[in-house]
Write an enzyme that holds these catalytic residues in place. Sequence first.
Site, PDB file in Angstrom:
ATOM      1  N   ASP A  65      48.278  46.892  49.675  1.00  0.00           N
ATOM      2  CA  ASP A  65      48.243  48.304  50.048  1.00  0.00           C
ATOM      3  C   ASP A  65      49.375  49.022  49.314  1.00  0.00           C
ATOM      4  OD1 ASP A  65      47.572  50.648  51.746  1.00  0.00           O
ATOM      5  OD2 ASP A  65      49.569  50.253  52.556  1.00  0.00           O
ATOM      6  N   THR A  77      53.538  50.501  51.918  1.00  0.00           N
ATOM      7  CA  THR A  77      53.754  49.068  51.726  1.00  0.00           C
ATOM      8  C   THR A  77      54.551  48.818  50.455  1.00  0.00           C
ATOM      9  OG1 THR A  77      51.689  48.563  52.886  1.00  0.00           O
ATOM     10  CG2 THR A  77      52.635  46.821  51.508  1.00  0.00           C
ATOM     11  N   ARG A 100      52.336  62.453  57.216  1.00  0.00           N
ATOM     12  CA  ARG A 100      51.726  61.143  56.964  1.00  0.00           C
ATOM     13  C   ARG A 100      50.717  60.800  58.060  1.00  0.00           C
ATOM     14  NH1 ARG A 100      49.654  57.116  53.926  1.00  0.00           N
ATOM     15  NH2 ARG A 100      50.264  55.032  54.628  1.00  0.00           N
ATOM     16  N   SER A 147      43.963  50.674  47.518  1.00  0.00           N
ATOM     17  CA  SER A 147      44.443  51.871  48.199  1.00  0.00           C
ATOM     18  C   SER A 147      43.351  52.893  48.478  1.00  0.00           C
ATOM     19  CB  SER A 147      45.530  52.518  47.325  1.00  0.00           C
ATOM     20  OG  SER A 147      45.991  53.727  47.886  1.00  0.00           O
ATOM     21  N   ASN A 148      43.669  53.777  49.439  1.00  0.00           N
ATOM     22  CA  ASN A 148      42.865  54.966  49.702  1.00  0.00           C
ATOM     23  C   ASN A 148      42.980  55.999  48.581  1.00  0.00           C
ATOM     24  OD1 ASN A 148      41.677  54.402  52.214  1.00  0.00           O
ATOM     25  ND2 ASN A 148      43.440  55.156  53.363  1.00  0.00           N
ATOM     26  N   LYS A 160      39.687  53.107  54.213  1.00  0.00           N
ATOM     27  CA  LYS A 160      40.175  52.074  55.119  1.00  0.00           C
ATOM     28  C   LYS A 160      40.244  52.681  56.526  1.00  0.00           C
ATOM     29  CE  LYS A 160      43.352  49.937  51.755  1.00  0.00           C
ATOM     30  NZ  LYS A 160      44.776  49.555  51.540  1.00  0.00           N
ATOM     31  N   SER A 170      49.954  44.468  53.803  1.00  0.00           N
ATOM     32  CA  SER A 170      50.048  45.869  54.200  1.00  0.00           C
ATOM     33  C   SER A 170      51.100  46.049  55.284  1.00  0.00           C
ATOM     34  CB  SER A 170      48.689  46.372  54.713  1.00  0.00           C
ATOM     35  OG  SER A 170      48.741  47.739  55.070  1.00  0.00           O
ATOM     36  N   ASN A 209      50.555  48.570  57.307  1.00  0.00           N
ATOM     37  CA  ASN A 209      49.755  49.375  58.226  1.00  0.00           C
ATOM     38  C   ASN A 209      48.838  48.503  59.066  1.00  0.00           C
ATOM     39  OD1 ASN A 209      50.588  52.044  57.158  1.00  0.00           O
ATOM     40  ND2 ASN A 209      49.556  51.315  55.301  1.00  0.00           N
ATOM     41  N   PHE A 225      46.384  49.173  61.043  1.00  0.00           N
ATOM     42  CA  PHE A 225      44.967  49.537  60.974  1.00  0.00           C
ATOM     43  C   PHE A 225      44.317  48.923  59.739  1.00  0.00           C
ATOM     44  CE2 PHE A 225      46.739  52.915  58.301  1.00  0.00           C
ATOM     45  CZ  PHE A 225      45.818  52.990  57.276  1.00  0.00           C
ATOM     46  N   ASP A 226      45.074  48.835  58.648  1.00  0.00           N
ATOM     47  CA  ASP A 226      44.581  48.267  57.397  1.00  0.00           C
ATOM     48  C   ASP A 226      44.348  46.768  57.563  1.00  0.00           C
ATOM     49  OD1 ASP A 226      43.949  48.042  54.689  1.00  0.00           O
ATOM     50  OD2 ASP A 226      46.019  48.217  54.002  1.00  0.00           O
TER      51      ASP A 226
END
Length: 223
Positions: A8, A12, A39, A116-117, A149, A173, A175, A177-178
């Site tokens: 990520d 990250t 963010r 990545s997003n 994601k 990551s 995150n 959620f990721d």
Amino acid sequence: MPLTFAFDVYGTLIDTAGITQSLNRLVGDQASLFSSRWRDKQLEYSFRRGLMRDYVDFSVCTRQALKYTSAQLELPISDAAAQTLLDEYRRLPAFPDVPTALEQLKSAGHRLYAFSNGLPDDLEALLDSAGIRHAFIDIISVHEIRTFKPDPAVYRHFLARSSATADNSCLVSSNPFDLLGGMAVSMRTAWIRRSSANHFDPWDRQPDLTLTSLTELQQAFNG
């Protein structure tokens, strides 16, 4: 055995709080709060659009989240200043542990991808500015399949694009959620817990590794 690593990017590898210095000039002592709210709203917008199947690229989510945060905190930012902030979002710094960790893993024969997003062009500029683009075989963006994601389709897309399987890949990551998204397709996972204030979601699932620094990855996989 060499692994395929999916790194990520935002939060990250790249410190999104790096925008705070620029925000200081605009909103003073509200800069940290503004950065955090921005963010959070950026991610919320990506989640909502993913669920709604109403895709716009991540830069649009970022811009709209900036506008919302400015209004919510009653801290007006001019169009010109907003554009400067958005431009600087393509030049954020890497966390200090990142260059060494990536070089260690690459030298050990692992396959490294940025995942990545973000838009491909934005990610190219960001990673190049941070001095770490050379560490990656390729950049894999959700833009290629037009969702975000943690949609499981994103992680299946990563595996297909990188010619990897879930059991020989690892999603890295900061995150939760990721990581939960990666777990949904049985990827191995490593949570980089960059602050003791960060907590993993209590979903009765835990990452395979919990680390405080990227430099611990090499030791974790090679002993």
